[in-house]
Write a protein that holds these residues in place. Structure first.
Motif, PDB file in Angstrom:
ATOM      1  N   ASP A  20       2.149  17.951 -19.332  1.00  0.00           N
ATOM      2  CA  ASP A  20       2.633  19.245 -18.757  1.00  0.00           C
ATOM      3  C   ASP A  20       2.570  20.267 -19.776  1.00  0.00           C
ATOM      4  O   ASP A  20       2.491  21.540 -19.495  1.00  0.00           O
ATOM      5  CB  ASP A  20       3.970  19.282 -18.100  1.00  0.00           C
ATOM      6  N   PHE A  21       2.459  20.177 -21.016  1.00  0.00           N
ATOM      7  CA  PHE A  21       2.492  21.292 -22.052  1.00  0.00           C
ATOM      8  C   PHE A  21       1.058  22.010 -22.101  1.00  0.00           C
ATOM      9  O   PHE A  21       0.068  21.652 -21.766  1.00  0.00           O
ATOM     10  CB  PHE A  21       2.465  20.625 -23.276  1.00  0.00           C
ATOM     11  N   THR A  22       1.061  23.293 -22.194  1.00  0.00           N
ATOM     12  CA  THR A  22       0.321  24.308 -21.632  1.00  0.00           C
ATOM     13  C   THR A  22       0.011  25.036 -22.933  1.00  0.00           C
ATOM     14  O   THR A  22       0.703  25.463 -23.924  1.00  0.00           O
ATOM     15  CB  THR A  22       0.553  24.977 -20.437  1.00  0.00           C
ATOM     16  N   ALA A  23      -1.131  25.984 -22.930  1.00  0.00           N
ATOM     17  CA  ALA A  23      -1.532  26.743 -23.992  1.00  0.00           C
ATOM     18  C   ALA A  23      -0.488  27.970 -23.892  1.00  0.00           C
ATOM     19  O   ALA A  23      -0.204  28.681 -24.856  1.00  0.00           O
ATOM     20  CB  ALA A  23      -2.977  27.423 -23.863  1.00  0.00           C
ATOM     21  N   ALA A  24      -0.298  28.335 -22.877  1.00  0.00           N
ATOM     22  CA  ALA A  24       0.860  29.549 -22.451  1.00  0.00           C
ATOM     23  C   ALA A  24       2.287  29.107 -23.019  1.00  0.00           C
ATOM     24  O   ALA A  24       2.926  29.705 -23.660  1.00  0.00           O
ATOM     25  CB  ALA A  24       1.154  29.506 -21.023  1.00  0.00           C
ATOM     26  N   GLU A  25       2.871  27.815 -22.962  1.00  0.00           N
ATOM     27  CA  GLU A  25       4.008  27.459 -23.686  1.00  0.00           C
ATOM     28  C   GLU A  25       3.935  27.457 -25.097  1.00  0.00           C
ATOM     29  O   GLU A  25       4.671  27.920 -25.881  1.00  0.00           O
ATOM     30  CB  GLU A  25       4.554  26.278 -23.033  1.00  0.00           C
ATOM     31  N   LEU A  26       2.664  26.955 -25.538  1.00  0.00           N
ATOM     32  CA  LEU A  26       2.243  27.150 -27.025  1.00  0.00           C
ATOM     33  C   LEU A  26       2.623  28.631 -27.430  1.00  0.00           C
ATOM     34  O   LEU A  26       3.057  28.864 -28.729  1.00  0.00           O
ATOM     35  CB  LEU A  26       1.310  26.445 -27.320  1.00  0.00           C
ATOM     36  N   GLY A  27       1.700  29.585 -26.513  1.00  0.00           N
ATOM     37  CA  GLY A  27       1.875  30.930 -27.201  1.00  0.00           C
ATOM     38  C   GLY A  27       3.358  31.457 -27.101  1.00  0.00           C
ATOM     39  O   GLY A  27       3.660  32.214 -28.282  1.00  0.00           O
ATOM     40  N   ARG A  28       4.140  30.779 -26.458  1.00  0.00           N
ATOM     41  CA  ARG A  28       5.383  31.400 -26.273  1.00  0.00           C
ATOM     42  C   ARG A  28       6.362  30.867 -27.607  1.00  0.00           C
ATOM     43  O   ARG A  28       6.996  31.864 -28.137  1.00  0.00           O
ATOM     44  CB  ARG A  28       6.112  31.040 -25.134  1.00  0.00           C
ATOM     45  N   LEU A  29       6.090  29.755 -27.803  1.00  0.00           N
ATOM     46  CA  LEU A  29       6.642  29.116 -29.054  1.00  0.00           C
ATOM     47  C   LEU A  29       6.414  29.834 -30.204  1.00  0.00           C
ATOM     48  O   LEU A  29       7.017  29.927 -31.121  1.00  0.00           O
ATOM     49  CB  LEU A  29       6.447  27.664 -29.202  1.00  0.00           C
ATOM     50  N   CYS A  30       5.013  30.128 -30.093  1.00  0.00           N
ATOM     51  CA  CYS A  30       4.424  31.022 -31.378  1.00  0.00           C
ATOM     52  C   CYS A  30       5.062  32.400 -31.447  1.00  0.00           C
ATOM     53  O   CYS A  30       5.422  32.805 -32.597  1.00  0.00           O
ATOM     54  CB  CYS A  30       2.823  31.188 -31.377  1.00  0.00           C
ATOM     55  N   GLU A  31       5.082  32.911 -30.364  1.00  0.00           N
ATOM     56  CA  GLU A  31       5.750  34.142 -30.417  1.00  0.00           C
ATOM     57  C   GLU A  31       7.323  34.101 -30.868  1.00  0.00           C
ATOM     58  O   GLU A  31       7.786  34.963 -31.683  1.00  0.00           O
ATOM     59  CB  GLU A  31       5.824  34.689 -29.018  1.00  0.00           C
ATOM     60  N   LYS A  32       8.009  33.152 -30.556  1.00  0.00           N
ATOM     61  CA  LYS A  32       9.392  32.785 -30.801  1.00  0.00           C
ATOM     62  C   LYS A  32       9.468  32.512 -32.064  1.00  0.00           C
ATOM     63  O   LYS A  32      10.397  33.088 -33.016  1.00  0.00           O
ATOM     64  CB  LYS A  32      10.053  31.696 -30.118  1.00  0.00           C
ATOM     65  N   PHE A  33       8.554  31.570 -32.995  1.00  0.00           N
ATOM     66  CA  PHE A  33       8.662  31.687 -34.394  1.00  0.00           C
ATOM     67  C   PHE A  33       8.467  32.996 -35.139  1.00  0.00           C
ATOM     68  O   PHE A  33       9.028  33.106 -36.244  1.00  0.00           O
ATOM     69  CB  PHE A  33       7.207  30.735 -34.547  1.00  0.00           C
ATOM     70  N   GLY A  34       7.407  33.870 -34.488  1.00  0.00           N
ATOM     71  CA  GLY A  34       7.267  35.279 -35.419  1.00  0.00           C
ATOM     72  C   GLY A  34       8.577  36.026 -35.256  1.00  0.00           C
ATOM     73  O   GLY A  34       8.647  36.909 -36.160  1.00  0.00           O
ATOM     74  N   ARG A  35       9.657  35.624 -34.552  1.00  0.00           N
ATOM     75  CA  ARG A  35      10.829  36.471 -34.604  1.00  0.00           C
ATOM     76  C   ARG A  35      11.965  35.737 -35.596  1.00  0.00           C
ATOM     77  O   ARG A  35      12.872  36.325 -35.969  1.00  0.00           O
ATOM     78  CB  ARG A  35      11.399  36.370 -33.289  1.00  0.00           C
ATOM     79  N   ARG A  36      11.497  34.630 -36.117  1.00  0.00           N
ATOM     80  CA  ARG A  36      12.394  34.109 -37.013  1.00  0.00           C
ATOM     81  C   ARG A  36      12.240  34.636 -38.443  1.00  0.00           C
ATOM     82  O   ARG A  36      11.306  35.062 -38.935  1.00  0.00           O
ATOM     83  CB  ARG A  36      12.051  32.545 -37.036  1.00  0.00           C
ATOM     84  N   GLU A  37      13.368  34.414 -39.121  1.00  0.00           N
ATOM     85  CA  GLU A  37      13.358  34.939 -40.555  1.00  0.00           C
ATOM     86  C   GLU A  37      13.318  33.630 -41.446  1.00  0.00           C
ATOM     87  O   GLU A  37      14.348  32.814 -41.374  1.00  0.00           O
ATOM     88  CB  GLU A  37      14.700  35.778 -40.862  1.00  0.00           C
ATOM     89  N   ARG A  38      12.377  33.560 -42.231  1.00  0.00           N
ATOM     90  CA  ARG A  38      12.353  32.334 -42.840  1.00  0.00           C
ATOM     91  C   ARG A  38      12.522  32.654 -44.337  1.00  0.00           C
ATOM     92  O   ARG A  38      11.781  33.374 -44.909  1.00  0.00           O
ATOM     93  CB  ARG A  38      10.894  31.842 -42.930  1.00  0.00           C
ATOM     94  N   ARG A  39      13.726  32.003 -45.124  1.00  0.00           N
ATOM     95  CA  ARG A  39      13.940  32.654 -46.357  1.00  0.00           C
ATOM     96  C   ARG A  39      13.750  31.582 -47.510  1.00  0.00           C
ATOM     97  O   ARG A  39      13.759  31.822 -48.703  1.00  0.00           O
ATOM     98  CB  ARG A  39      15.398  32.960 -46.502  1.00  0.00           C
ATOM     99  N   PHE A  40      13.215  30.432 -47.065  1.00  0.00           N
ATOM    100  CA  PHE A  40      12.879  29.232 -48.011  1.00  0.00           C
ATOM    101  C   PHE A  40      13.969  28.913 -49.016  1.00  0.00           C
ATOM    102  O   PHE A  40      13.735  28.872 -50.453  1.00  0.00           O
ATOM    103  CB  PHE A  40      11.565  29.462 -48.626  1.00  0.00           C
ATOM    104  N   GLY A  41      15.371  29.178 -48.908  1.00  0.00           N
ATOM    105  CA  GLY A  41      16.493  29.031 -49.656  1.00  0.00           C
ATOM    106  C   GLY A  41      16.805  30.270 -50.293  1.00  0.00           C
ATOM    107  O   GLY A  41      17.874  30.379 -51.322  1.00  0.00           O
ATOM    108  N   THR A  42      16.143  31.315 -50.151  1.00  0.00           N
ATOM    109  CA  THR A  42      16.577  32.620 -50.621  1.00  0.00           C
ATOM    110  C   THR A  42      17.909  33.355 -50.107  1.00  0.00           C
ATOM    111  O   THR A  42      17.972  32.813 -48.739  1.00  0.00           O
ATOM    112  CB  THR A  42      15.368  33.539 -50.929  1.00  0.00           C
ATOM    113  N   VAL A  43      18.115  34.370 -50.377  1.00  0.00           N
ATOM    114  CA  VAL A  43      19.108  35.170 -49.614  1.00  0.00           C
ATOM    115  C   VAL A  43      18.412  36.306 -49.238  1.00  0.00           C
ATOM    116  O   VAL A  43      17.948  37.388 -50.190  1.00  0.00           O
ATOM    117  CB  VAL A  43      20.445  35.380 -50.316  1.00  0.00           C
ATOM    118  N   LYS A  44      18.665  37.050 -48.048  1.00  0.00           N
ATOM    119  CA  LYS A  44      18.004  38.216 -47.601  1.00  0.00           C
ATOM    120  C   LYS A  44      18.875  39.363 -48.297  1.00  0.00           C
ATOM    121  O   LYS A  44      20.116  39.266 -48.412  1.00  0.00           O
ATOM    122  CB  LYS A  44      18.357  38.471 -46.207  1.00  0.00           C
ATOM    123  N   THR A  45      18.256  40.297 -49.067  1.00  0.00           N
ATOM    124  CA  THR A  45      18.640  41.387 -49.758  1.00  0.00           C
ATOM    125  C   THR A  45      18.642  42.637 -49.005  1.00  0.00           C
ATOM    126  O   THR A  45      17.877  42.962 -47.938  1.00  0.00           O
ATOM    127  CB  THR A  45      17.930  41.574 -50.946  1.00  0.00           C
TER     128      THR A  45
END
Length: 252
Positions: free
Chosen positions: A227-252
């Motif tokens: 049941d997984f669709t391209a539209a759902e993949l798109g939503r997950l990619c958009e959600k990913f784009g709102r995440r802050e990825r620090r890779f162990g660092t601290v936001k300055t």
């Protein structure tokens, strides 16, 4: 035989945070059997439905900015399933490769397989080899299929190759570090996944890309794979784009 340590690894980091989507998406395609059983059909019916869904997802990748897609097709643990299901899956893999080979080539998709091929039947391995050769010149979406793959098995096989190179003197043990081992992994020419998606409501990684996903973002969703669709993949990619990825660092 070891992987070629002279081949440079691609940058394992993702696109910069702040609205950018994932460059590499990996998917644990779970729920085919339950999808079929909910419809009163045998489990293999769900696997066939899931195989059709792969095409839609692959075709959606360029429009979503996804350069690399890795899918978990069959794990080293899946041999524990019934002989009927395993045989049906192997037949499905052969049919899928034969049917999709031309389409993947014309859509500029490059296909690679990861996992231990020794236990797979010769006809299937021959088709896998052929598909890799047929698509080797493509530079569009890089589709990697994990077939008879397990993360622990991959690390064990990589360690054996590394140990062999140390033993024969081509690798200095003092030079072995966390940048060395990835050169011996099945995924040595791929960037690490930015986003790992698991369908079907299960919240575990099931021995998938253990080394490579150390800093991946995860999404565990209830949708069954057919049941997984391209539209759902798109939503997950958009959600990913709102995440802050620090890779162990601290936001300055």
């Amino acid at each position: 035989m070891s992987k070629n340590p002279d081949i440079p690894l691609q940058d394992s980091g993702s696109l910069s945070p702040g609205g950018d989507g994932p460059r590499h998406v990996a998917i644990i395609m779970d729920g085919n059997g339950r999808w079929a059983q909910a419809r009163g059909r045998p489990r293999l019916f769900g696997h066939h439905a899931g195989a059709k869904r792969v095409r839609e997802v692959v075709e959606a990748c360029p429009g979503l900015g996804i350069e690399y897609l890795t899918i978990f097709a069959f794990s080293t643990e899946n041999w524990k399933r019934t002989q009927t299901e395993v045989a049906g899956l192997m037949n499905l893999f052969r049919r899928y490769i034969s049917r999709e080979m031309a389409a993947l080539a014309t859509r500029n998709v490059r296909v690679r397989f990861i996992g231990d091929r020794l236990r797979l039947d010769a006809k299937l391995v021959k088709l896998m080899d052929r598909l890799e050769v047929e698509t080797a010149g493509n530079d569009g979406t890089h589709l990697t299929v994990a077939l008879n793959y397990g993360g622990r098995d991959e690390v064990a096989r990589a360690t054996k190759r590394l140990a062999h190179d140390v033993a024969n003197g081509t690798l200095n043990p003092e030079e072995v570090d966390e940048e060395t081992l990835p050169r011996y992994l099945d995924t040595y020419v791929l960037p690490d996944p930015d986003l790992v998606i698991r369908t079907s409501g299960e919240a575990r990684i099931s021995n998938f890309l253990l080394w490579q996903s150390a800093y991946s973002e995860y999404e565990f969703i209830d949708t069954l794979w057919p049941d997984f669709t391209a539209a759902e993949l798109g939503r997950l990619c958009e959600k990913f784009g709102r995440r802050e990825r620090r890779f162990g660092t601290v936001k300055t």
